[in-house]
Design a protein around this motif. Structure first.
Motif, PDB file in Angstrom:
ATOM      1  N   LYS A  14     -74.247  67.710 105.228  1.00  0.00           N
ATOM      2  CA  LYS A  14     -72.870  67.207 105.163  1.00  0.00           C
ATOM      3  C   LYS A  14     -72.136  67.588 106.438  1.00  0.00           C
ATOM      4  CE  LYS A  14     -69.561  65.201 103.182  1.00  0.00           C
ATOM      5  NZ  LYS A  14     -69.744  63.808 102.770  1.00  0.00           N
ATOM      6  N   VAL A  74     -71.144  69.057  96.942  1.00  0.00           N
ATOM      7  CA  VAL A  74     -72.193  68.039  97.088  1.00  0.00           C
ATOM      8  C   VAL A  74     -73.112  68.072  95.863  1.00  0.00           C
ATOM      9  CG1 VAL A  74     -74.193  67.315  98.436  1.00  0.00           C
ATOM     10  CG2 VAL A  74     -72.127  68.042  99.606  1.00  0.00           C
ATOM     11  N   THR A  81     -73.544  62.924  99.834  1.00  0.00           N
ATOM     12  CA  THR A  81     -74.283  63.589 100.893  1.00  0.00           C
ATOM     13  C   THR A  81     -74.546  62.620 102.046  1.00  0.00           C
ATOM     14  OG1 THR A  81     -76.510  64.309 101.419  1.00  0.00           O
ATOM     15  CG2 THR A  81     -76.211  63.299  99.289  1.00  0.00           C
ATOM     16  N   ASP A  82     -74.664  63.148 103.277  1.00  0.00           N
ATOM     17  CA  ASP A  82     -74.887  62.282 104.435  1.00  0.00           C
ATOM     18  C   ASP A  82     -76.342  61.862 104.557  1.00  0.00           C
ATOM     19  OD1 ASP A  82     -72.279  62.464 105.083  1.00  0.00           O
ATOM     20  OD2 ASP A  82     -72.516  64.020 106.601  1.00  0.00           O
TER      21      ASP A  82
END
Lengths: 244, 265
Positions: A14, A74, A81-82
Motif C-alpha cells: 500500500k 487493508v 490493496t495496490d
C-alpha cells in the motif's frame, strides 16, 4: 483436519500519494493541467504475505509509523490493496478509538445498525440489546443522539457493541486505552474470560504484557516491512531491541 | 438458476433485514427530525404542483386536460430522481461510518438510501391515486394498466442507482461535481415533458423522448396512470437499456474509485 483460513493476504502493498496542494475539483484540475501537483509517495506497507487462521489471536507489534494501522485497514477490507490480493472469510470489525457510529443516530439505532453490519439478525440484536446497554453503562441515555455523548461514553458504547455483537474477525487497535479505570478493568475481564476463544482477533498494542498473554503468534513490523511473523516471544524480543 | 442463487444469498444472511433497517432509519432521519415530520413528505409535491399550476394553468393558460394530475405524476417521478441523485452525491462522505470500520459492501449503502426514497415515492403515489380518482374532475378512473407503474418505477430505480453511483464516485476526485450536476439537472428538468404538452415537446425536440430516459419514463407513466393505455413498449425498452448501461458504468466506478473512499474522503 485442515485448519480454516480467516484471512489470506498475498503480496499486498500500500502506497499513499500525498500531494501538497489538493486538486480536488474539476476547476482546479483544468487550471493546473500543465502544472501537476508535487507528489510524495509514502510506502506504508511493502510487499508482504500473511495467513491468519480461524480462532487465532495475532499480535501486531511495531513502532509508531511502522505501518501497523495501514496493514490492519487493508486486512480488514477498508482500504483496497495496490498489489496482490486479500481474501477475507467473514465480517470484519475494526476498533480503535471510535467504531463506526453515526453522530446523527441515537445509541439504540447505532446498536442496531452496527449489529446488523456485523452480520447479526434483528432478533439476535434484540436478544443482546440489554446486555450491550448495561455493559456500556448507558441505561439512561439509550435514546440520546450519540453526538451529545462524551468521548468516554462513545468509546464505551463502541467497545460494548464490539464485545457483545462482535464480527467474525476483530481488529483491536490499542483498545485498552478506553474509558475510566473501572471500565478498563471490565474490558480486561472480558478478555480474561473466554471471549477471545474461538474468535479471530488481531491485536495491535504497545503493551507487551497484553500481547504475551493472549497471542499465540505475533508479527513485528518495521518501516512497512513484515520483519517477523511467528513465535510471540521472538517478536517481542525484536520489537524491544528496536526500541533501544 | 439465477433466482436460486439470489435466494440462497438472501436466506443465508441478514442482508435483506439490514437493507430494510438502514432504509427505515434513513427515512426516519429525513422526516421525523423536523417539526412537521412526515407531513413534509406529503406537503412537498402538493406545493410543487401548486406552483406550476399557477404559472402554467392560470397565467399561461395551458390547455392540457387534467393538468394538476398531469403535473403531479411527472413531479413525483422527477423528485425521486432528484433525491436519489443530487441527494446522494455526498453519500460516501455522510455514510462513512458504515464502511470505515468494517468490510461492508458499499452497494448496500446506496440501495438502502434509494429504498428509503422509495418509501417516500410510495406515499406520494398513493396521494396521486387519491387525488386523481377523488378530486380530479377530468379523471377517467383507474384501470388495470395502472400496474405498469411498477416496472416503470423499477426502471427509474435502476437509472437513479446508476447515476447515484457515478456521481458519488466522481465526488471522491472532484468535489465540484455537486455544482456541475445542479446545472445539468436544471437543464434536464426543462428538457423533460414535466409541464409541457407532449405533442409540443415532441414537435420542438424530435426523438428527444428517446434520448432522455427521464422523459420516457414520465411519458409512459402518464399513459398508464392517466390514459388508460399500455405504455410505449419501444420507449420502455430504450429506457431500461439506458438504466442498465448507467448501472454498469456506476458499478465499474464503484470498484475503481469508490473502493478508495475510505482513504480519500
Amino acid at each position: 483436519m485442515k485448519e480454516e483460513i480467516a484471512i489470506k493476504a498475498k503480496n499486498i502493498s500500500k502506497t499513499f500519494h500525498i500531494s501538497e496542494d489538493s486538486h480536488n475539483t474539476v476547476k482546479h484540475r483544468l487550471f493546473n493541467l500543465f502544472n501537476p501537483p508535487r507528489r510524495k509517495e509514502v510506502k506504508a506497507v511493502k510487499m508482504l504475505s500473511i495467513d491468519i487462521k480461524k480462532g487465532e489471536c495475532i499480535g501486531l507489534l511495531g513502532r509508531n509509523g511502522s505501518g501497523k494501522s495501514t496493514l490492519v485497514k487493508v486486512l480488514a477490507g477498508v482500504y483496497p490493496t495496490d498489489s496482490g490480493y486479500v481474501n477475507i472469510n467473514g465480517t470484519t470489525m475494526l476498533m480503535n478509538l471510535g467504531v463506526g457510529m453515526s453522530q446523527e443516530l441515537t445509541a439504540r439505532e447505532n446498536i442496531y445498525v452496527s449489529g446488523s453490519v456485523l452480520g447479526l439478525k434483528i432478533k439476535e440484536i434484540d436478544a443482546l440489546f440489554e446486555e450491550i446497554v448495561s455493559f456500556a453503562e448507558l441505561e439512561e441515555f439509550i435514546d440520546t443522539k450519540v453526538k451529545f455523548f462524551s468521548s468516554g461514553m462513545m468509546a464505551r458504547l463502541g467497545f460494548s457493541i464490539a464485545v457483545n455483537a462482535g464480527a467474525d474477525i476483530m481488529f483491536l487497535d490499542e483498545i485498552f486505552a478506553v474509558g475510566d479505570m473501572k471500565f478498563q478493568e471490565k474490558a480486561i475481564k472480558v478478555f480474561e474470560s473466554s471471549w477471545i476463544e474461538g474468535r479471530t482477533v488481531i491485536l495491535v498494542s504497545h503493551s507487551m504484557d497484553t500481547i504475551r498473554q493472549y497471542c499465540s503468534r505475533a508479527a513485528y513490523m518495521d518501516h512497512g516491512e513484515l520483519k517477523f511473523f511467528g513465535d510471540t516471544e521472538k517478536a517481542i524480543e525484536m520489537y524491544t531491541a528496536d526500541n533501544h | 438458476m439465477i433466482l436460486r442463487i439470489v435466494n440462497d444469498w438472501l436466506s443465508g444472511s441478514n442482508k435483506l433485514e439490514r437493507l430494510w433497517l438502514l432504509a427505515k432509519i434513513e427515512f426516519k432521519l429525513r422526516y421525523y427530525e423536523n417539526k412537521l415530520g412526515l407531513f413534509w413528505a406529503l406537503l412537498k409535491p402538493i406545493m410543487d404542483v401548486g406552483i406550476y399550476y399557477i404559472v402554467f394553468k392560470i397565467i399561461l393558460s395551458t390547455d392540457i386536460p387534467a393538468f394538476a394530475s398531469y403535473l403531479f405524476i411527472g413531479l413525483i417521478l422527477w423528485n425521486f430522481f432528484m433525491e436519489s441523485t443530487s441527494g446522494t452525491i455526498q453519500i460516501l462522505n455522510t455514510k462513512k461510518y458504515l464502511y470505515e470500520y468494517s468490510n461492508m459492501n458499499k452497494l448496500e449503502i446506496y440501495t438502502s438510501t434509494l429504498l428509503s426514497n422509495s418509501i417516500g415515492f410510495f406515499f406520494n403515489l398513493i396521494m396521486f391515486l387519491v387525488f386523481y380518482n377523488v378530486f380530479e374532475t377530468e379523471s377517467i378512473g383507474m384501470s388495470s394498466y395502472n400496474f405498469w407503474i411498477i416496472p416503470l418505477f423499477v426502471n427509474l430505480f435502476i437509472l437513479s442507482l446508476g447515476m447515484s453511483l457515478i456521481l458519488s464516485c466522481i465526488y471522491i476526485i472532484a468535489k465540484d461535481i455537486t455544482q456541475i450536476w445542479q446545472v445539468f439537472t436544471s437543464l434536464l428538468f426543462f428538457l423533460s415533458p414535466i409541464f409541457y404538452k407532449l405533442s409540443v415537446f415532441k414537435e420542438a425536440l424530435p426523438s428527444f423522448d428517446y434520448a432522455n430516459p427521464i422523459a420516457g419514463i414520465i411519458i409512459n407513466a402518464r399513459y398508464v396512470m392517466m390514459g388508460n393505455t399500455a405504455p410505449n413498449y419501444e420507449l420502455m425498452i430504450w429506457d431500461f437499456g439506458y438504466a442498465i448501461f448507467l448501472l454498469f458504468g456506476g458499478l465499474i466506478l464503484l470498484n475503481k474509485l469508490g473502493a478508495k473512499a475510505a482513504e480519500k474522503l
